[in-house]
Design a protein around this motif. Structure first.
Motif, mmCIF file in Angstrom:
data_model
loop_
_atom_site.group_PDB
_atom_site.id
_atom_site.type_symbol
_atom_site.label_atom_id
_atom_site.label_comp_id
_atom_site.label_asym_id
_atom_site.label_seq_id
_atom_site.Cartn_x
_atom_site.Cartn_y
_atom_site.Cartn_z
ATOM 1 N N ILE A 510 0.817 -1.212 0.000
ATOM 2 C CA ILE A 510 0.000 0.000 0.000
ATOM 3 C C ILE A 510 0.854 1.266 0.000
ATOM 4 O O ILE A 510 0.480 2.282 -0.584
ATOM 5 C CB ILE A 510 -0.970 -0.018 1.212
ATOM 6 C CG1 ILE A 510 -2.053 1.039 1.031
ATOM 7 C CG2 ILE A 510 -0.203 0.179 2.504
ATOM 8 C CD1 ILE A 510 -2.957 0.790 -0.139
ATOM 9 N N ARG A 511 2.038 1.211 0.616
ATOM 10 C CA ARG A 511 2.895 2.398 0.649
ATOM 11 C C ARG A 511 3.361 2.812 -0.740
ATOM 12 O O ARG A 511 3.717 3.968 -0.974
ATOM 13 C CB ARG A 511 4.096 2.150 1.551
ATOM 14 C CG ARG A 511 5.018 1.047 1.060
ATOM 15 C CD ARG A 511 6.196 0.825 1.999
ATOM 16 N NE ARG A 511 7.053 -0.262 1.523
ATOM 17 C CZ ARG A 511 6.853 -1.539 1.787
ATOM 18 N NH1 ARG A 511 5.821 -1.893 2.537
ATOM 19 N NH2 ARG A 511 7.681 -2.475 1.315
ATOM 20 N N GLY A 517 -1.529 6.021 3.190
ATOM 21 C CA GLY A 517 -2.385 4.931 3.631
ATOM 22 C C GLY A 517 -3.821 5.096 3.172
ATOM 23 O O GLY A 517 -4.245 6.182 2.749
ATOM 24 N N LEU A 518 -4.567 4.009 3.242
ATOM 25 C CA LEU A 518 -5.980 4.001 2.877
ATOM 26 C C LEU A 518 -6.749 3.239 3.935
ATOM 27 O O LEU A 518 -6.264 2.225 4.473
ATOM 28 C CB LEU A 518 -6.191 3.337 1.507
ATOM 29 C CG LEU A 518 -5.755 4.112 0.270
ATOM 30 C CD1 LEU A 518 -5.844 3.215 -0.966
ATOM 31 C CD2 LEU A 518 -6.593 5.362 0.072
ATOM 32 N N HIS A 519 -7.954 3.713 4.225
ATOM 33 C CA HIS A 519 -8.779 3.075 5.250
ATOM 34 C C HIS A 519 -10.169 2.816 4.694
ATOM 35 O O HIS A 519 -10.753 3.671 4.024
ATOM 36 C CB HIS A 519 -8.872 3.959 6.494
ATOM 37 C CG HIS A 519 -9.568 3.294 7.647
ATOM 38 N ND1 HIS A 519 -8.934 2.393 8.487
ATOM 39 C CD2 HIS A 519 -10.854 3.387 8.085
ATOM 40 C CE1 HIS A 519 -9.792 1.964 9.389
ATOM 41 N NE2 HIS A 519 -10.971 2.552 9.175
ATOM 42 N N TYR A 560 -8.499 -4.055 -3.112
ATOM 43 C CA TYR A 560 -7.534 -3.985 -2.025
ATOM 44 C C TYR A 560 -7.805 -5.099 -1.015
ATOM 45 O O TYR A 560 -8.954 -5.517 -0.829
ATOM 46 C CB TYR A 560 -7.619 -2.637 -1.305
ATOM 47 C CG TYR A 560 -7.099 -1.474 -2.112
ATOM 48 C CD1 TYR A 560 -5.796 -1.004 -1.957
ATOM 49 C CD2 TYR A 560 -7.914 -0.834 -3.050
ATOM 50 C CE1 TYR A 560 -5.321 0.063 -2.695
ATOM 51 C CE2 TYR A 560 -7.449 0.234 -3.799
ATOM 52 C CZ TYR A 560 -6.146 0.680 -3.617
ATOM 53 O OH TYR A 560 -5.679 1.730 -4.355
ATOM 54 N N VAL A 562 -7.665 -5.772 2.949
ATOM 55 C CA VAL A 562 -7.759 -4.897 4.120
ATOM 56 C C VAL A 562 -7.643 -5.734 5.386
ATOM 57 O O VAL A 562 -8.224 -6.831 5.483
ATOM 58 C CB VAL A 562 -9.111 -4.145 4.095
ATOM 59 C CG1 VAL A 562 -9.274 -3.269 5.323
ATOM 60 C CG2 VAL A 562 -9.222 -3.308 2.828
ATOM 61 N N ASN A 567 -7.448 -1.052 7.576
ATOM 62 C CA ASN A 567 -6.347 -0.452 6.833
ATOM 63 C C ASN A 567 -5.988 -1.314 5.621
ATOM 64 O O ASN A 567 -5.801 -2.532 5.746
ATOM 65 C CB ASN A 567 -5.118 -0.300 7.727
ATOM 66 C CG ASN A 567 -5.369 0.653 8.879
ATOM 67 O OD1 ASN A 567 -5.950 1.719 8.687
ATOM 68 N ND2 ASN A 567 -4.941 0.267 10.080
ATOM 69 N N VAL A 569 -3.750 -3.074 3.030
ATOM 70 C CA VAL A 569 -2.385 -3.598 3.107
ATOM 71 C C VAL A 569 -1.807 -3.833 1.719
ATOM 72 O O VAL A 569 -0.643 -3.537 1.467
ATOM 73 C CB VAL A 569 -2.374 -4.915 3.916
ATOM 74 C CG1 VAL A 569 -0.953 -5.488 3.997
ATOM 75 C CG2 VAL A 569 -2.939 -4.695 5.307
#
Length: 765
Positions: A510-511, A517-519, A560, A562, A567, A569
């Motif tokens: 994710i970085r 970051g994403l939530h 994604y 998660v 979060n 990943v």
């Protein structure tokens, strides 16, 4: 004052048609060995066709190579005491073996779009679309056989079916030659090219397999030589994926389509990309839909951000225009094709086996059951309206496909245009009734997928029935055999499609895509968990929640994984139409572009969500319009704009080799005073076509095996890559791009020599 009426001139009666095997003659036909061999060959060529359609968006007919392999295998078996196959048995083999190719085309054109739309490529969904669409297309074509194949004989050419019949006649067994009709024996005495050898196609298969393995698996040489230009032509580039399967495709489709396709790639890579770079280089920030400044983009990034949308607009417009230009033929085909579907009561029934179809009550009952199965299949998210659209557009385009195949052949049949038209109609209807949610993406794509496969299989069935008509086969047994072949190919192709996608899937940290970051809101995520598949599973065995992100806020849209805190990943970048070609450990993966599947996703999402860069799409539409005004086939050109130039350039080289071979053969055959159709038939069954078919099968099968084995030998592959970069000048280094062309030139030269029949005899095996 009266006049004596002039006698009305009467037209000369049509010539009486005589099939190779007379209707009253009985030979072994629908035998277990023929059906089994045809089904197995259909699965093999279906797999290679699926690989091709994911790479370049097109396939080539498998009937002729399957027929040649069948003739040779049975002839070899006869040397060990088994009975040689009759011409009718070999015809059953090619009929069952042709189903895989048409199903593979429909799957590759539509199903990968499901991932681009944010859904999983589920096995049950893929298999249901393949099975239901494949069987539906065959059954819908059966009632049209008498009208299109029999009554239109002499008017509808069915070029691939006619060429395949010539191959079967040339390789007929002694028993079949003895049982041939008197007219067939007379024609045979005057014919040309009496012998065929599957040695050519097996040699091509072996060369294609060895070449692709040495190049890709063993890192023998660079697989895509490239040259990127600097100022004043910044971002202009040329490249070629020097693979045997693309060279073979170019040879088979011929110089016209191959050159038009490559011209589209030249426009994209030597005009549009440098022009966008030239005008956008001074813009400070990102220019939507791009996400980074243009001056920081390389050629492929410019293509991904802008040119793909232009290409998609050109492909969509080209497909619709090709369909519109066929409207007179479509109307005529519908009128003629439906005229004799229902035989009038009291009409005479031909007692001969060559007029026996599957009973119509079985056909229409099967269609009803398939439609009910489509509605009941939960993975397709189908509803009554979708089922009605499948029946209406399916029968329309199966009829159109069957008719157009007879006039212009399978290669030029605008199946993509029919699929685009189906999706446009479906999405407009859904939009009118307010169905714009994500679930309706799947419904619309399921409608398009079933219709696409049905239309593709309808055309393939027509070619097979034409071959059978010419050789004197029993239509009922052909129809049953292609149903069997289609069923087994459909069951097999679904897992292969998923495995090819999984093998090239990259899990991106994710970085790398969203440093901040994403939530995700866990309450809004679907139930269930998913673990990492493939190579990267060794480093992370945890199971995650799945988040399908549909916007670009904070990070790119996509799938994604998660964790339990919400979060993100991993970003799951699919193997088909993905953009990340390097895993976190540095190993490279080979992605599939699936050009036409991307187009289907753009249509669905653009209409139902109204999120599409229409300016870029309309640029592509105008390109297609200009080409049609210039009398240039826009669809082939548009596909070239959409594809990487590295894919269309080897196709162009194959087409150029075919042009050289055909020109020389025409000079040699000038004394025989053959018609254009006869010259085309001679070209289609030549040694060059057989070798090119072997190149395609060998290269594609090698590509599939290498993709499947990537997860097992990934560390060995990485070590071999590192060694080759350091020590192999053909793979890396200053002159690698030039040195890599040496083996490809040898491959091309061999195809040219075999096409000219300088190295291989064409005696009967």
């Amino acid at each position: 004052m009266s006049r004596t009426p002039r006698p009305t001139p009467t037209a000369a009666p049509p010539a009486v048609f005589h099939s190779y095997i007379a209707p009253e003659t009985r030979l072994p036909e629908f035998t277990p060995r023929a059906v089994i061999l045809g089904t197995l060959l259909g699965m093999i060529f279906g797999a290679s066709s699926l690989y091709l359609v994911l790479k370049v968006g097109l396939t080539v007919s498998a009937s002729i190579p399957v027929a040649v392999i069948s003739i040779t295998l049975f002839r070899l078996a006869a040397k060990f005491g088994l009975k040689d196959a009759s011409i009718l048995e070999n015809n059953i083999v090619q009929t069952a073996g042709s189903a895989g190719e048409s199903i593979a085309f429909g799957l590759g054109v539509t199903m990968p779009a499901i991932m681009i739309l944010g859904f999983n490529l589920e096995l049950t969904r893929v298999m249901l679309v393949a099975i239901l669409g494949g069987l539906l297309g065959i059954l819908m074509m059966v009632p049209l056989r008498r009208a299109l194949i029999v009554q239109q004989h002499g008017k509808l050419r069915y070029p691939e079916g006619t060429a395949c019949a010539e191959v079967l006649k040339a390789g007929a067994s002694a028993e079949s030659r003895a049982a041939a009709s008197a007219a067939a024996k007379e024609d045979e005495a005057r014919g040309l090219g009496k012998g065929l050898s599957a040695r050519t196609i097996f040699t091509g298969f072996g060369i294609g397999l060895a070449y692709k393995t040495a190049m890709v698996a063993l890192k023998g040489w660079k697989d895509t030589p490239e040259k990127v230009f600097g100022p004043p032509f910044a971002a202009g580039s040329v490249a070629a994926e020097i693979s045997p399967e693309l060279l073979g495709v170019g040879y088979i489709i011929g110089p016209k389509i191959a050159s038009v396709m490559c011209a589209g790639g030249v426009l994209a890579y030597l005009v549009l990309i440098p022009m966008i770079k030239f005008f956008g280089d001074q813009i400070a920030g990102p220019l939507p839909p791009g996400t980074i400044p243009i001056h920081d983009m390389g050629p492929n990034q410019v293509r991904g951000a802008y040119v793909l949308y232009i290409g998609a607009g050109a492909v969509a417009a080209g497909g619709i225009i090709s369909l519109a230009r066929s409207l007179p033929t479509i109307w005529h085909g519908l009128r003629e094709g439906l005229r004799d579907v229902a035989m009038p009561r009291g009409a005479a029934v031909d007692p001969h086996r060559t007029d026996h179809d599957i009973p119509m009550n079985v056909v229409f009952g099967g269609i009803v059951l398939l439609v009910l199965a489509i509605m009941a299949a939960r993975p397709l998210h189908m509803n009554v309206l979708g089922a009605v659209l499948i029946v209406v557009t399916g029968f329309l385009f199966v009829t159109v496909s069957s008719r157009l195949t007879g006039e212009i052949g399978s290669s030029s049949n605008p199946i993509s245009g029919m699929t685009v038209a189906t999706l446009l109609l479906t999405c407009i209807v859904f939009l009118a009734v307010g169905w714009t949610g994500g679930a309706y993406y799947v419904t619309a794509l399921s409608v398009g997928g079933v219709v696409c496969i049905a239309a593709s299989n309808g055309g393939a069935t027509s070619q097979d029935l034409k071959t059978g008509y010419l050789v004197g086969a029993t239509p009922r047994w052909q129809q049953v055999s292609i149903l069997i072949g289609a069923l087994f190919s459909a069951v097999m192709l679904g897992p292969i499609l998923l495995k090819l996608n999984d093998a090239a899937t990259v899990y991106v940290p994710i970085r790398q895509v969203a440093p901040a970051g994403l939530h995700a809101d866990l309450a809004s995520l679907p139930p269930g968990r998913e673990a990492i598949r493939g190579v990267q599973a060794r480093d992370d065995a945890r199971a995650y929640r799945v988040w399908h992100k549909t916007d670009d806020v904070g990070g790119p849209q996509g799938k994604y994984l998660v964790d339990d805190s919400g979060n993100a990943v991993w970003l799951v970048d699919p193997g088909i139409n993905g953009t990340y070609r390097t895993r976190p450990d540095g190993t490279e993966v080979r992605k599939f572009d699936a050009p036409k599947a991307t187009l289907m996703s753009y249509i669905i999402k653009g209409i139902l969500d109204r999120h599409l860069p229409w300016g870029l799409v309309l640029f592509g539409v105008m390109i297609a319009v200009i080409l049609e005004m210039s009398n240039i086939p826009s669809l082939a050109f548009a596909v070239g704009v959409y594809l990487p130039l590295s894919s269309s350039s080897p196709i162009f080289i194959g087409g150029a080799v075919r042009w050289l071979v055909d020109r020389a053969r025409r000079r040699e055959l000038a004394a025989h005073r053959l018609s254009e159709d006869q010259l085309s038939a001679e070209a289609d069954r030549s040694s060059g076509v057989l070798l090119a078919s072997g190149y395609i099968a060998g290269g594609a099968i090698a590509g599939i095996i290498i993709a499947f084995m990537a997860g097992v030998f990934d560390r060995a592959d990485a070590a071999l890559t590192i060694w080759s970069r350091a020590h192999n000048p053909f793979f890396a280094g200053r002159y690698a791009d030039l040195l890599a062309l040496v083996p490809f030139l040898l491959l091309t030269a061999f195809l040219l020599l075999v096409g000219r029949e300088k190295l291989m005899a064409t005696k009967q095996p």
